[in-house]
Design a protein around this motif. Sequence first.
Motif, PDB file in Angstrom:
ATOM      1  N   ARG A 146     -31.740  26.372 -49.588  1.00 30.27           N
ATOM      2  CA  ARG A 146     -31.722  26.280 -51.050  1.00 30.27           C
ATOM      3  C   ARG A 146     -30.828  25.147 -51.511  1.00 30.27           C
ATOM      4  N   PRO A 147     -30.997  24.576 -52.646  1.00 26.11           N
ATOM      5  CA  PRO A 147     -32.126  24.792 -53.554  1.00 26.11           C
ATOM      6  C   PRO A 147     -33.351  23.961 -53.168  1.00 26.11           C
TER       7      PRO A 147
ATOM      8  N   CYS B 222     -37.221  31.262 -58.146  1.00 24.99           N
ATOM      9  CA  CYS B 222     -36.382  30.288 -58.862  1.00 24.99           C
ATOM     10  C   CYS B 222     -37.111  29.656 -60.038  1.00 24.99           C
TER      11      CYS B 222
ATOM     12  N   CYS C 126     -33.931  31.710 -62.850  1.00 26.24           N
ATOM     13  CA  CYS C 126     -32.811  31.502 -61.927  1.00 26.24           C
ATOM     14  C   CYS C 126     -32.009  32.789 -61.802  1.00 26.24           C
ATOM     15  N   GLN C 127     -31.630  33.112 -60.583  1.00 28.38           N
ATOM     16  CA  GLN C 127     -30.896  34.352 -60.343  1.00 28.38           C
ATOM     17  C   GLN C 127     -29.401  34.109 -60.126  1.00 28.38           C
ATOM     18  N   GLY C 128     -28.997  32.858 -60.237  1.00 30.18           N
ATOM     19  CA  GLY C 128     -27.576  32.550 -60.037  1.00 30.18           C
ATOM     20  C   GLY C 128     -27.107  32.844 -58.628  1.00 30.18           C
ATOM     21  N   CYS C 129     -27.863  32.362 -57.630  1.00 26.17           N
ATOM     22  CA  CYS C 129     -27.534  32.699 -56.241  1.00 26.17           C
ATOM     23  C   CYS C 129     -26.328  31.928 -55.731  1.00 26.17           C
ATOM     24  N   GLY C 130     -25.957  30.884 -56.446  1.00 22.91           N
ATOM     25  CA  GLY C 130     -24.806  30.091 -56.002  1.00 22.91           C
ATOM     26  C   GLY C 130     -25.185  28.667 -55.656  1.00 22.91           C
ATOM     27  N   ALA C 131     -26.469  28.464 -55.310  1.00 19.72           N
ATOM     28  CA  ALA C 131     -26.891  27.131 -54.854  1.00 19.72           C
ATOM     29  C   ALA C 131     -26.833  26.084 -55.960  1.00 19.72           C
ATOM     30  N   ALA C 132     -26.733  26.548 -57.214  1.00 17.52           N
ATOM     31  CA  ALA C 132     -26.654  25.582 -58.314  1.00 17.52           C
ATOM     32  C   ALA C 132     -25.395  24.726 -58.191  1.00 17.52           C
TER      33      ALA C 132
ATOM     34  N   ILE D 140     -34.216  22.326 -57.910  1.00 20.06           N
ATOM     35  CA  ILE D 140     -34.735  23.222 -58.933  1.00 20.06           C
ATOM     36  C   ILE D 140     -33.640  23.775 -59.838  1.00 20.06           C
ATOM     37  N   CYS D 141     -32.425  23.865 -59.331  1.00 21.86           N
ATOM     38  CA  CYS D 141     -31.347  24.456 -60.133  1.00 21.86           C
ATOM     39  C   CYS D 141     -31.024  23.627 -61.364  1.00 21.86           C
TER      40      CYS D 141
HETATM   41  S1  SF4 Z   1     -29.160  28.842 -58.347  1.00 24.11           S
HETATM   42 FE1  SF4 Z   1     -30.891  27.510 -57.850  1.00 24.11          FE
HETATM   43  S2  SF4 Z   1     -31.593  28.264 -55.874  1.00 24.11           S
HETATM   44 FE2  SF4 Z   1     -30.281  29.877 -56.736  1.00 24.11          FE
HETATM   45  S3  SF4 Z   1     -31.688  31.242 -57.819  1.00 24.11           S
HETATM   46 FE3  SF4 Z   1     -30.975  29.733 -59.317  1.00 24.11          FE
HETATM   47  S4  SF4 Z   1     -32.563  28.118 -59.233  1.00 24.11           S
HETATM   48 FE4  SF4 Z   1     -32.814  29.354 -57.380  1.00 24.11          FE
END
Ligand code: SF4
Lengths: 632, 227
Positions: A283-284, A609, A613-619, A625-626
Motif C-alpha cells: 500500500r498505497p 480504498c 479511505c479507511q485511514g490504514c496509515g499508508a497515507a 490513491i491516498c
Molecule cells: S490510507 Fe491510503 S491505502 Fe490506507 S485505506 Fe486510505 S486510501 Fe487506502
Amino acid sequence: MRKLALKDEYLLLAEKPARYIGNEINSIQKDKETTAIRMALCFPDVYEIGMSHLGIQILYDMLNSWEDVWCERVYSPWVDMDRIMREASIPLFALESQDPIREFDFLGITIQYELCYTNILQILDLSGIPYYARERSDADPIVIGGGPCTYNPEPIADFFDLFYIGEGETRYRELLDCYLENRKQGGSRDEFLLAAARIPGIYVPRFYRTEYYPDGTVSAMKPLAEGIPARIRKELVDDVSHTCYPLKPVVPFIKTTQDRVTLELQRGCIRGCRFCQAGYLYRPVRERDVDVLKKYAITMLENTGYEEISLSSLSSSDYSGLAELIDFLITECKSQHTNISLPSLRIDAFSLDVMSKVQDVKKSSLTFAPEAGSQRLRNIINKGLTEEMILEGAATAFEAGWSRVKLYFMLGLPSETEADISGIGELANRIAAVYYETVPKEKRNGKVQIIASTSFFIPKPFTPFQWAPQATKEAFLDKAYLTRKSISSQLNQKSIKYNWHETDSSVLECVLARGDRRLAPAILEVYRKGCIFDAWSEHYRHDVWMETFKENDVDISFYTTRERADDEIFPWDFIDCGISKEYLRKEWHKARSAAQASSESEQLVTPNCREQCQGCGAASFRTGICVLDKNI
Amino acid sequence: MKVRIKFSKTGVMKFIGHLDMMRYFQKAIRRAKIDIAYSGGFSPHQIMSFAAPLGVGLTSLGEYFDIELRTAMDEEAIKERLNQVMAEGVAILETTALADTAGNAMASVAAAAYEVTFAEGTVLPDGWTGQLTAFLDQPQIPYHKLTSKVSRMLDLKPLLYDSKVTEEKVYLLVNASSADNIKPIFVMKAFFESIGVTISEHSLYICRMETYGLNGDKFVPLSALTE
Ligand code: SF4
C-alpha cells in the motif's frame, strides 16, 4: 570468447546446461577492472523461476545503468548441478562473468517465499561464504536480503548482513556510495554496516537484540548502536511512472515460467482482503501512467523479440487505464502477431469481451477466486465477491462459448465451519447448473468442466489475520475430506474436479512466516541434513523439518496453532510497512465480530480504498490513491 | 520471397539445444524487424524450416534454415540486420534468395562434413592415424548402436562418404539425411573400441563444417542449392 566456470563435461551431464552459461540477449558485460562495485543478484530457486521475476530485472537494469557498478545474476543450481559442483569443488559463480560469487562486493538475494530458506543456505555454502553473518570477514561479500519475506526477516536474520526493506529503486545508490566511501576511508565491514544501518529502509540485524518473556513471546527489540532507528520503515517509490523500468530485459535461451514481456500496471491493491499479505505490504496503490505503459510495451517487444506480453498487478481490473491500454495492445499486437496474456481479471462483460478477443474461448478457462465457500465467510475475510457476481459472470461467459471454470478456495480460514466448507461443493454445483440452464443442448461442447482447488490458509505478518491460529495438520486433512465429500454429493458432481494442495508444507510455511530468530539454527540444521528446494514437492522432506525442530526444542504449535493476544509484540513489529498495527487490529476485531454475527447483513465489511479511505496509515507516504481526490 | 540463411554456432552456444535455437531465431527475426510470413489460425507461427538438427555439445560453421518473407527484402540487408541482434557465438554467414521451386532446408539435406579435434591433454596411442585410416577403409564398419533398450548392429560404411585423417584432426563426410543419418561420434567410438582404447566423449570436439544437399549426384552446400 568467454570462458565458462564449468567444464564441458559437467555441462553436458546437466539436464539443462543453458541454465549456467549466461550469454543471453540483453545480458550485460562490463570490464571488471574498471567497475568499482561488483554485485551479484540472486533469486534462490532454479533459473527458469528466477529469470521470470520482475523485481530482479528492475534492479539489474538500474544497477547496470550506473557506470561504476557491474551487476550480474545467479540462481540456485538445480539438484543435478548441485551434486556435480560439490563433488568437483566448483565454487558458485555469476552468469555474466562466470567469476566466483565470493569475489563480489555484494550478494543481493530476493526472498519471495519462505520455502526458499534452505536454498539461501545452498547459495552461501556453494559460494564458500560463512552461513552466519557474524562469521564473515572483509573478504566475503556483503549479503543483502530483499523482497516480501523481509517483512519478517527474523528466522533468517542471522544469515544476512543487511536487509533492504521495501522497493529497491530508492536507496541503492546511497547504500553503494556509503560502501565506496567506507572503502576509501579504509573502514571495516562492521563500520560499513553501521553506516548502512543509518540509511532509511536498511536493517542490519547484528545491531538489534530481541528479548523474550518467559512464555516465549517477544518483550522487546532493542537497537544496540547509537543513531540507528528502533523501527525500520519500508521504502517506496512515490511516482511509479517516472522511475526505472527494464526496457531491455534479459531474454533467456530456454523456456522460463514467464517467457514474455511483463508490464507492471501498478503497485499495491485497493482491496484489503484480510488474508492477503501483498494487499497490505504494498500500500498505497500507485498506478503507472497509461501512456508510459504503451511506450514501454512497444519498446520492450522490440528489444526482446518476445511474441507475448502480459500485464501484471495484484488486481488488474482495478487499474483505471485498463480498457485504454488493452485496446491499444490489441491493435498494436494483432499486426505484429504478438499474443496478449491477461492476468486473472474480474469476470464481467468487459473482461469477457477482451478475453474473447485475445484468446481461444474454447481452450481457455474462466477463473474465480471466491476463497471461501459461503457468503458468511467471504465477508469475514473481506473478499468482495458475491455468489451473484460469480453466477452472473459465469452465465455471460457460458453464453459466449466458455465451458471451463477454475475456482480457488482456501481451507482453514478463521471461524470456518462445516457449512462454509459444504458451500464449496454447492457453489461449484450451482455454476454447473447455470451452464446447463443457459446453454441449449445443441450448442454444448461436451460437459461443463469445473475445477475447484483448495489451498490451506497460512496467517501472515502485516495482515489482520496475523493474530489468528492456523488449523492443525489433522484439521486440514478433515477439511479437505469434507470438501471432497461435499463435491461428490452434488447433482453435477461429474462435472466437478477437485484438487488440493499439500498440507505439510503449509504448516512449515506458517512456522517460517511468523517465526523469530530462534529458528535459525534449526533451518541451518535442516539444510545440513541435505534439504534444498523445499518449494518443490518432490524435494520437500517434511519429516526432516519436524524432527529437526524437535531436536532444537522448537515447538511448532507456538508459531502455528497458538492464538495471539491483542497486545502481543510480534517479532516483525519493528518493521513499519506503513499500515498501523491499530488498523490491522481493528480489522481483526471486525472479522471476529463478523464471525459472531447472526446474519450476513449484520456482518461489517470494509470498503476498498477507492470507495472510502479507511485511514490504514499508508497515507503517511503521501502518494498514490491516498492523495487522489476521490470525488473526481 | 524465400530466403536460406546460413549461420555458425560456436563457443558457449553449443550448449543450446535445437528447439531453443529455433526459439532464439524466432525472437531474433522480430528484433531485426524482418517481415517474416506467419501461418494462419488462432496461434500463428513464423514460416521457418530448419535443416539438420545439431546435437547439444557440437559446434557448427554450416547451419541452415529457410524463412518466408511477407515483403521482399535485399538478402544482404537481412544478413546485416540479423547480425546486429545476435548473441555471441552465433553469426549469420550467408543469406541467399530461394527459387519458389527449391526444396525446403530440411528435405534437402543429404550429408554433412565434420571435423573432430581432441581436447588438450588427450593421449592417443602411437600410430592411431594409420589405424584410423585402415579402419575407415574396411569394406564394412560395424557399430553397435544402443538405443534405449535394443542394441542394433549397424554398418557405417555405406553412410560414410569421405574421410581424411591427420595428427591434428579427422575429417568425416557422412550421411545427414533425415532418413539415414549417422553421427560422427559413432564412427570415432567404433574405432576406439576396435583398437581397445577408451576415450571419454568429452575429449572429442566435433564441429559440423558444412551441410550438403544433392545436385544430381554431387554434394553441394545447401546455400548453393537454390533452384
Ligand atoms: S490510507 Fe491510503 S491505502 Fe490506507 S485505506 Fe486510505 S486510501 Fe487506502
